[in-house]
Design an enzyme around this catalytic site. Sequence first.
Site, mmCIF file in Angstrom:
data_model
loop_
_atom_site.group_PDB
_atom_site.id
_atom_site.type_symbol
_atom_site.label_atom_id
_atom_site.label_comp_id
_atom_site.label_asym_id
_atom_site.label_seq_id
_atom_site.Cartn_x
_atom_site.Cartn_y
_atom_site.Cartn_z
ATOM 1 N N GLY A 67 0.570 -1.269 0.166
ATOM 2 C CA GLY A 67 0.274 -0.003 -0.207
ATOM 3 C C GLY A 67 0.719 1.517 0.256
ATOM 4 N N CYS A 68 1.982 1.221 0.963
ATOM 5 C CA CYS A 68 2.674 2.854 0.845
ATOM 6 C C CYS A 68 3.340 2.877 -0.831
ATOM 7 C CB CYS A 68 3.699 1.964 1.691
ATOM 8 S SG CYS A 68 2.861 1.873 3.754
#
Length: 181
Positions: A67-68
Amino acid sequence: MTRFLQGAAVALSMMLAGTALAAEPPAVGSAAPAFRLQDQKGEWHALSDYRGKWVVLYFYPKDNTPGCTTQACEFRDNIFAYREMGAVILGVSVDDVASHKAFSEQHGLPFPILADSEKTTATAYGTLTTYKDMVLSQRDTYIIDPEGRIAKHYVKVDPKGHSELVLADLKQLMAAAAKKS
């Protein structure tokens, strides 16, 4: 001793529950908390360095996680649109400078990724939380206006498509600010 044990019990229960550890986030319209942090190159950045500019300050949990990485790469891919608008992007996580350096180099990130290893900035912005016994920053984003005030706060964002949403909102905020002046 009893107070110590009570405090330890509260801290443990917060960690186990994954509850936010940070203070309340700053409200829209309030002054953005000051910070001074190092980026992936070891250079220092303070919020005051960006006075007079719109700032997108995004907090994320951990370098090199799916996600990051998605979130950072979407900001990277839209960097020219942000620059055209005169806005600055600053990423923040509790990872250290070395981790940020590797993350930034691996993904060609053209903006500062700030190391909040002591967790003071994440705490001030109300993003510090726990997840699986790790103390991290939750995925929040702030748009800070040129006077250093919180213009918009996104809580626990979905990384996919977030940069486009921020760009659209930033355009609206800038247009509204231009009408006032």
